[in-house]
Design a protein around this motif. Sequence first.
Motif: not given
Length: 509
Positions: A347-360, A362-369, A383-389
Motif C-alpha cells: 500500500e502507498l499513498e503520497l496524498g493529494p496534489d498541492k498548490q503552493l505560493c512564494g517560499a512555502q 511542504f513535507v510529503i508524508k507517505p502512507t506505507v504498508a 518523508e521529504r521536504t520540497v520547495s519547488s514545483s
Amino acid sequence: MQKGYSWLWVSLVAFLPGMLAGQNLIPNGNFETYRNCPRQDNQLIEATPWYNPNRATPDFYHECFQTGQMSLPPHSGKGVGHLFFDQGWAEYLGVRLIKPLIADECYYFEMYIATDTPNKYLPETLGAYFSTSPVTDVTTTDRLPANPQILDTQPKNSLGRLQWQRVAGFVTAKGGEQYITIGNFNKEPPFLGYYYLFVDDISLVPVNLELGKDTTLCGRQSTLLLDATTPGAFDYRWNDGSTKPTRQVTKPGKYSVTAVTSCKTLTDSLIVDYALDFSLGADTTICNGQTLTLKVPATTTSTYRWQDGSSTNTLTVRQAGQYSIRVTQASCIASDTIQVQYIRPPELELGPDKQLCGAQLFVIKPTVAEGKFSWTDQISGVERTVSSSGIYRASVQNACATVTDSIVIDYNACDCVLYAPNTFTPNGDGLNDVFLAYGCGDITITSLAIFNRWGEVVFETKDSPFLWDGNYRGDHCETGVYAWRIQYRLRQQGKVITDQKTGPLSLIR
C-alpha cells in the motif's frame, strides 16, 4: 623412428585420471592372470599369454607367492613383470594383441616402470615395438634388432628409486600389427652397469571419442553423466565452454565436445531428450485473493496424480501450501513440487496534489504498508521536504506486487516573486542586521552584488546564503543609499528562465 609413428614420454603427472577409456588390446597387461603361481625367477611363461622373445630369462612375480623379489608393491593389482639388462643380455616381454591394428588409426600406449638403481637406468633405450609377426631370436641373449615406435627419451635423473613412472605415447598404425615387444632396443649397459626393471599396467587403446547414442530420460530429476575421456587427450572443450572430460546433463538439448590429442582431434555429440519434460516453476508468492494455475503438458499416454488426489493435468491454487504432481508415462515417472505463499498487496499513498505560493515549504508524508518504500529519484528516507514545483514519484514493493504513486507540487498558485528588503540596520542589535534576499520555491538565486552610489562593487557572492552584513573589506560601510543586483533562474511549467533584478538599499546604523 619409422614414418607414421610418434612417441611421447609422460612423467609421474598423468594425462588421464584413472583407467584408460576403450578396450585394452594388451592381454593380461597388469600381470594378474597366471597359469601356475610363479614360485621362482624366470617364470614369465606362467603370465599367459606373455612369452619370452629370446634366450634371456624375464621374470614374472605375483603376490600369490612371496619370493621376496618384489621390492615395491605392484602399480595396481598383485602381479608385475621383471626385466634384467647387462652387456650381452637383454630381456624382453612379448605378447600377441587381442586384435590387429587398423591402418591409419591412432592408438595410445602406456606402461609403468620402476627400478631400484635409477642411476644405472639408460634413457633412450626402453621402448615398445609393434609388428605384424613376432620378433624372436631364441639363439641369443643380445638385443633384438627393431626400431621401437614408443621410446623413453626422458633423462634418467627424472626416475626415482622404486617409484612407478609412466612411459606413454601414440602409435599411428600401418595396418596388421598384432604383436608387441617391450624391452631394451638401443644401448647395452656399460661394464658393471647392469640393472633390473619392474614393468606393470601395460595398455594399448584406440584413440577415439564416444559419448554414446542419443537418449531419452524420464524427467528433469533424471541426470546423465557424459564422459568424453579420450586416451592421451590434453584439452577438452564442450559446447558450453566447460573444459573437464565429463559433463552432467540436467536438461534436454544437444551436447557436443572436442578432445585434442597429439595425434588427432576428435569431436562427438548426442541429443538428450526428456520423456516428461515439465516444471511447476520456482516457489512463488502471490497476493491475497489471487489464484494460480499449475499446469503440466497433457498427453493421452500419461496419468496424473496431484497431492490432493486429483488426476487432471491442471490444478488451481487458492490458498497457501505445498503442491506436488506425479506423472506416469509407460515406465517413466516424474514429479515436481512447488511452495505457494500468500501475502497482502503493498500500500502507498503520497496524498493529494498541492498548490503552493512564494517560499512555502511542504513535507510529503507517505502512507506505507506491506512493503519496502523508495523514491524513484533515489532520495533516501520516507518523508521529504520540497520547495519547488514538480512531480514526485515513489513505490512500495513486496514479493506480491509493486505499487506506485505520485504527487504534483505546483508553485503557480501565485506570482513567483523575488524578495529583497530596501532597508537594513547592521548595528549588532540582532534585528535586521543583514541584507538577505530569497525567492519563491521555483526561483534559484545564482549571485548577489552590492554597489555604492558611484557604481563601485562593495560586495559580491555566488554562494548561498545570499546576504550582506554591511562591511567592505572588513570595515563598516557608511550610512547611505546603495543598490543591489540579483541574478536568478526561474523554473516553471517545465521551462527555465535566466534573469536578474535590481533595487535600492538604504544602510542605516
